[in-house]
Design an enzyme around this catalytic site. Structure first.
Site, mmCIF file in Angstrom:
data_model
loop_
_atom_site.group_PDB
_atom_site.id
_atom_site.type_symbol
_atom_site.label_atom_id
_atom_site.label_comp_id
_atom_site.label_asym_id
_atom_site.label_seq_id
_atom_site.Cartn_x
_atom_site.Cartn_y
_atom_site.Cartn_z
ATOM 1 N N GLU A 111 0.820 -1.213 0.000
ATOM 2 C CA GLU A 111 0.000 0.000 0.000
ATOM 3 C C GLU A 111 0.859 1.271 0.000
ATOM 4 O O GLU A 111 0.794 2.083 0.934
ATOM 5 C CB GLU A 111 -0.959 0.006 1.187
ATOM 6 C CG GLU A 111 -1.992 -1.096 1.119
ATOM 7 C CD GLU A 111 -3.117 -0.930 2.129
ATOM 8 O OE1 GLU A 111 -2.909 -0.227 3.139
ATOM 9 O OE2 GLU A 111 -4.184 -1.510 1.916
ATOM 10 N N GLU A 129 -6.643 -7.670 -0.527
ATOM 11 C CA GLU A 129 -7.078 -7.600 0.869
ATOM 12 C C GLU A 129 -8.521 -7.141 0.946
ATOM 13 O O GLU A 129 -8.928 -6.198 0.254
ATOM 14 C CB GLU A 129 -6.265 -6.563 1.657
ATOM 15 C CG GLU A 129 -4.837 -6.921 1.937
ATOM 16 C CD GLU A 129 -4.166 -5.816 2.760
ATOM 17 O OE1 GLU A 129 -4.857 -5.078 3.494
ATOM 18 O OE2 GLU A 129 -2.949 -5.675 2.636
HETATM 19 C C1 GLA Z 1 -4.292 -2.308 4.975
HETATM 20 C C2 GLA Z 1 -2.936 -2.926 5.198
HETATM 21 C C3 GLA Z 1 -2.974 -4.096 6.127
HETATM 22 C C4 GLA Z 1 -3.920 -3.838 7.266
HETATM 23 C C5 GLA Z 1 -5.275 -3.513 6.729
HETATM 24 C C6 GLA Z 1 -6.318 -3.317 7.811
HETATM 25 O O1 GLA Z 1 -4.963 -2.821 3.911
HETATM 26 O O2 GLA Z 1 -2.299 -3.324 4.016
HETATM 27 O O3 GLA Z 1 -1.674 -4.311 6.601
HETATM 28 O O4 GLA Z 1 -3.449 -2.805 8.047
HETATM 29 O O5 GLA Z 1 -5.175 -2.309 6.019
HETATM 30 O O6 GLA Z 1 -7.568 -3.021 7.286
#
Ligand code: GLA
Length: 670
Positions: A144, A299
Site C-alpha cells: 500500500e 485484501e
Molecule cells: C491495509 C494494510 C494491512 C492492514 C489492513 C487493515 O490494507 O495493508 O496491513 O493494516 O489495512 O484493514
C-alpha cells in the site's frame, strides 16, 4: 484455472506450534495463496546487515509441503526502528515541519536514498534466497504505497523535488511561466529557491501544489521501481504491489503499467448501504487499470475492521457476496487481511479468517464455505471457466488524476468531491447492468460506444482532441460540468470554458459558474448547497441537480433539460449535439440519482448499448456479465426475485426465475 483464495499470513506473530495448526486449517478452508512477510523487515534484519532468514525458510517450506502457494512480500513497507536511530533523516516530515516517529509503520521518506538503498539490499537478499523456491507464485512489493505517508516535505524531499522540476521544465523561466509566478511576487530566480508546498500564510501556488502531487506519486513509484529492478534481474515470477481503490495521492494509471498483475485492497463499510455500489466502481477501476486483464483482490476484511469510529461486522453472507462481486467484475482471486486475527498490536480488533474465538464461529464457517465454492469454480475449464475470462464493456468513464488533484484544490469556485461525482455516474450506469470501464481521455477509445468525462477539470490539448474526435467518429461523448477549465499547468482555457475542440464537438461553451447557492449558508449550517430543480421530459418529474451549475451558451445543440429555478432559471442544463454518427452531450449539473439514471439510460440506448433487462430487478440486485456467466447478487435486506433462466453454477440447479435471499449469489451459465 485457479481462483486464488487466501490472505496476509503473519506467522512471526505466533509461536512455532501455531504454524502447524495454521496450515492444517488453511487446507480445511481451501486456502491456496498466502501473502507472507509484509511487515517482517525488523525480524529479517534485526540489526543492520545481519539477516535472519531461517524462520522464513521454514514458513515457506511448510506452506509448500501443504500445497499453498506464496505471494512473497519484499518486506520494505515498514523499516525497523534501527534505521531511524542511525539515520533520523529517513523519517518523513509533514507539511507543518513535524518529523514523524517510529513505533507505528511506514515511517520512511520516499525520497530518502538511505531508505531506498537499505530496501534494495534487503530485497536483493530475499530474491537471491527465494527466487527458486517452489512455493513462490507472486512477488508483493512493499505494501500500500503512500497509505499513511504519501508525501514528505523534508529537506531531502525538497532537493528531490527541485531535481524533478529541473528535469521537467529545463529552466527556471519555464517553471515561472508554468506556475504563473508573476502572481503575488512568487518569481523564482533559481531552482534553489523553490520549496515543496510547506505550510504557508495562505493559498499556495496551485501549479506548485499540482506538481508536488505528481512528484510525490512519482517518488513512490521510484521506490517501487528500485525494488522491481532487483527482482526482475533475478526472477521471472510475476510482480504486484497492492493498490487501494480510488486513492488520491497515487496516480495508478502510471503505476498500472509497471505491475504484472493489478491487485487491490478494499474495505467497504458494512454499515453503509452505498458500499456495494461504491465497491462495484472500485472493482471496475481495478479491471480497467490492467486493461481488462484479471486482477486480484489482495485484501478485504473477513468481517469488521478496527480503524473506523464504529466497526460494523459483516452481516451473514456479506463477505461471500462481496467476494463474488469482485470475481464478477474481473478478479481471479479473493484474499484477506489477515489469516489469523492478531492477539496483540494495533490490529488485534481487526477481523481475521481465523477469529479470536477459533473455528466454531460464523466467520470461519463462511470461510470454509467460500473456499469450497471457489475450489469447485477453479475446476471449471474451457468455455465453462470463470477465471481468466473478461468482462465485456462498451461504456467508459474518463478518470484523470490531474483533474482530481486540481478540482479539489483550495481557492476554487466550490468544493467538489471528484470521486463522488464519478461515483454518481458509475452508479447510474451500473444500475442498468452495465460493467463500466475507466479510461484516460488520451486512450484509444474506439472500442467503446459511450465515454463519459465528468469533471475533467484539467485537459491537455491531446485529451480534448481525442474526446472530440471520438464523438466525430461516431461515438457518444458525454461531458460533465467542471470540465475543460484549465490546461496541464492549471492555466485557464480562455474565451469560454471547455475550450476548443470540445466546444466544436459539443456545440456549447460555458460562460460562468453558478454553483447552486444556499440563500443563507447559515441556514444550512454551511452544508452542501440545496438542489436546483431541472425541467425537461428527459429527466422526468421532480428532477434536481446538485453540487454545481453552469451558464451554458449553446451554439449548435439541442436543449434537452433546463434549470427550473435558481440563478440560472431557464438556462440549459443538458444539451446534445448530433455530429455525423456520433453524439456530444453536455451536462451542466449533477442530476440526482433518479434523474441521472434516466439520463444515462437515454444516452446508452441512443448509442445502441444493450442494457441488461434483469438489472431492473431492484436497486439492491447487482447483475454483471463475465465471460459466459451472469453474476446476480442480492445486496438488499429482503429476498429478491430475478427473472432469469439458466443453470446456477453454484448450486448446479436450473434457475427458472431466481429467488435470492439477502446476500444471496447466483452465477447463471449461458
Ligand atoms: C491495509 C494494510 C494491512 C492492514 C489492513 C487493515 O490494507 O495493508 O496491513 O493494516 O489495512 O484493514
Amino acid at each position: 484455472m485457479t481462483i486464488w483464495y487466501g490472505g496476509d499470513y503473519n506467522p512471526e506473530q505466533w509461536p512455532r506450534e501455531v504454524w502447524d495448526e495454521d496450515v492444517r486449517l488453511m487446507n480445511r478452508g481451501g486456502i491456496t495463496l498466502a501473502t507472507v512477510g509484509v511487515f517482517s523487515w525488523a525480524r529479517l534484519e534485526p540489526r543492520p546487515g545481519e539477516y535472519d532468514f531461517g524462520w522464513l525458510d521454514e514458513v515457506l517450506d511448510l506452506l509448500h509441503a501443504n500445497g499453498i502457494r506464496v505471494d512473497l512480500a519484499s518486506a520494505t513497507a515498514s523499516p525497523p526502528p534501527w534505521l531511524a536511530v542511525r539515520h533520523p533523516e529517513t523519517l518523513p516530515v509533514t507539511e507543518d515541519g513535524v518529523r514523524l516517529s517510529v513505533g507505528s509503520r511506514q515511517q520512511y521518506c520516499p525520497s530518502s536514498p538511505v531508505y531506498r538503498e537499505r530496501a534494495r539490499e534487503l530485497v536483493t537478499r530475499l530474491v537471491e534466497r527465494y527466487a527458486q523456491h517452489p512455493a513462490l507464485e507472486l512477488w508483493h512489493v512493499n505494501n500500500e504505497y503512500g497509505c499513511h505517508v504519501s508525501r514528505c516535505y523534508c529537506d531531502v524531499s525538497a532537493a528531490a523535488f527541485r531535481e524533478w522540476l529541473a528535469a521537467k521544465y529545463g529552466s527556471i523561466d519555464e517553471l515561472n511561466r508554468a506556475w504563473g509566478t508573476a502572481f503575488w511576487s512568487q518569481r523564482y530566480d533559481s531552482f534553489e529557491e523553490v520549496m515543496p508546498p510547506r505550510t504557508a500564510p495562505t493559498f499556495r501556488n496551485p501549479t506548485q501544489l499540482l506538481d508536488f502531487d505528481r512528484f510525490s506519486s512519482d517518488e513512490l513509484l521510484a521506490c517501487y521501481r528500485a525494488e522491481v529492478e532487483v527482482i526482475r534481474a533475478r526472477s521471472d515470477v510475476r510482480i504486484t504491489t497492492n493498490f487501494m481503490g480510488f486513492f488520491k495521492p497515487v496516480d495508478y494509471w502510471k503505476w498500472a503499467q509497471e505491475v504484472d498483475v493489478v491487485s487491490d485492497d478494499t474495505y467497504p463499510d458494512p454499515a453503509d448501504p452505498m458500499s456495494p455500489a461504491y465497491a462495484a466502481m472500485v472493482r471496475d477501476l481495478m479491471r480497467s487499470l490492467g486493461g481488462g486483464a484479471p486482477w486480484l483482490l489482495m485484501e478485504q476484511a473477513p468481517s469488521a475492521v478496527n480503524w473506523r469510529a464504529q466497526n460494523a461486522a459483516k452481516s451473514p453472507g456479506q463477505m461471500r457476496a462481496w467476494s463474488y462481486q469482485s470475481i464478477a467484475r474481473g478478479a481471479d482471486g479473493v484474499l484477506f487481511f489477515q489469516w489469523r486475527q492478531s492477539a496483540a498490536g494495533s490490529e488485534k480488533f481487526h477481523s481475521g479468517l481465523v477469529p479470536h474465538a477459533g473455528t466454531d464461529t460464523r466467520v470461519w464457517r463462511e470461510v470454509e464455505q467460500l473456499g469450497a465454492e471457489l475450489g469447485a469454480l477453479s475446476e471449471r475449464t474451457g468455455d465453462d471457466a470463470i477465471a481468466g475470462t473478461r468482462v465485456p464493456s462498451s461504456v467508459a468513464i474518463a478518470l484523470d488524476w490531474d483533474s482530481w488533484w486540481a478540482v479539489e484544490q483550495p481557492a476554487s469556485p466550490t468544493t467538489v468531491s471528484y470521486v463522488e461525482v464519478l461515483f454518481a455516474w458509475h452508479r447510474a450506469l451500473s444500475s442498468l447492468g452495465l460493467a463500466v470501464d475507466f479510461v484516460r481521455a488520451q486512450d484509444d477509445l474506439s472500442g467503446y460506444r459511450v465515454v463519459v468525462a465528468p469533471a475533467h477539470f484539467v485537459i491537455t490539448d491531446a485529451q480534448a482532441a481525442n474526446l472530440a474526435s471520438f464523438a466525430e467518429r461516431g461515438g457518444t461523448l458525454v461531458v460533465g460540468f467542471s470540465s475543460g477549465i484549465t490546461d496541464e499547468h492549471l492555466h485557464i482555457r480562455l474565451g469560454g470554458y471547455l475550450g476548443e475542440p470540445l466546444r466544436a464537438a459539443l456545440g456549447v461553451w460555458i460562460e460562468e459558474f453558478a454553483p447552486p447557492a444556499a440563500p443563507d449558508l447559515r441556514a444550512t449550517g454551511g452544508q452542501a448547497p440545496p438542489p436546483v430543480p431541472l425541467t425537461g421530459e428527459l429527466l422526468g418529474d421532480d428532477a434536481f441537480g446538485v453540487v454545481w451549475s453552469e451558464a451554458v451558451r449553446v451554439e449548435d445543440a439541442e436543449i434537452l433539460a433546463r434549470f427550473g429555478g435558481g440563478a440560472l432559471e431557464e438556462w440549459p442544463a443538458v444539451t446534445r449535439r448530433t455530429v455525423g454518427g456520433g453524439r456530444g452531450w453536455y451536462v451542466a449539473t449533477l442530476p440526482e440519482h433518479g434523474a441521472l439514471r434516466r439520463l444515462v439510460e437515454r444516452v446508452v440506448t441512443d448509442a445502441g448499448v444493450d442494457v441488461l433487462p434483469v438489472a431492473a430487478s431492484g436497486a439492491n440486485v447487482e447483475c454483471v456479465r463475465r465471460g459466459r456467466s451472469l453474476f446476480v447478487i442480492n445486496h438488499g435486506p429482503d429476498e429478491a426475485r430475478i427473472d432469469v433462466d439458466g443453470m446456477d453454477i453454484l448450486t448446479g440447479r436450473a434457475a427458472m426465475g431466481l429467488v435470492l435471499p439477502p446476500q444471496g449469489v447466483a452465477i447463471v451459465g449461458s
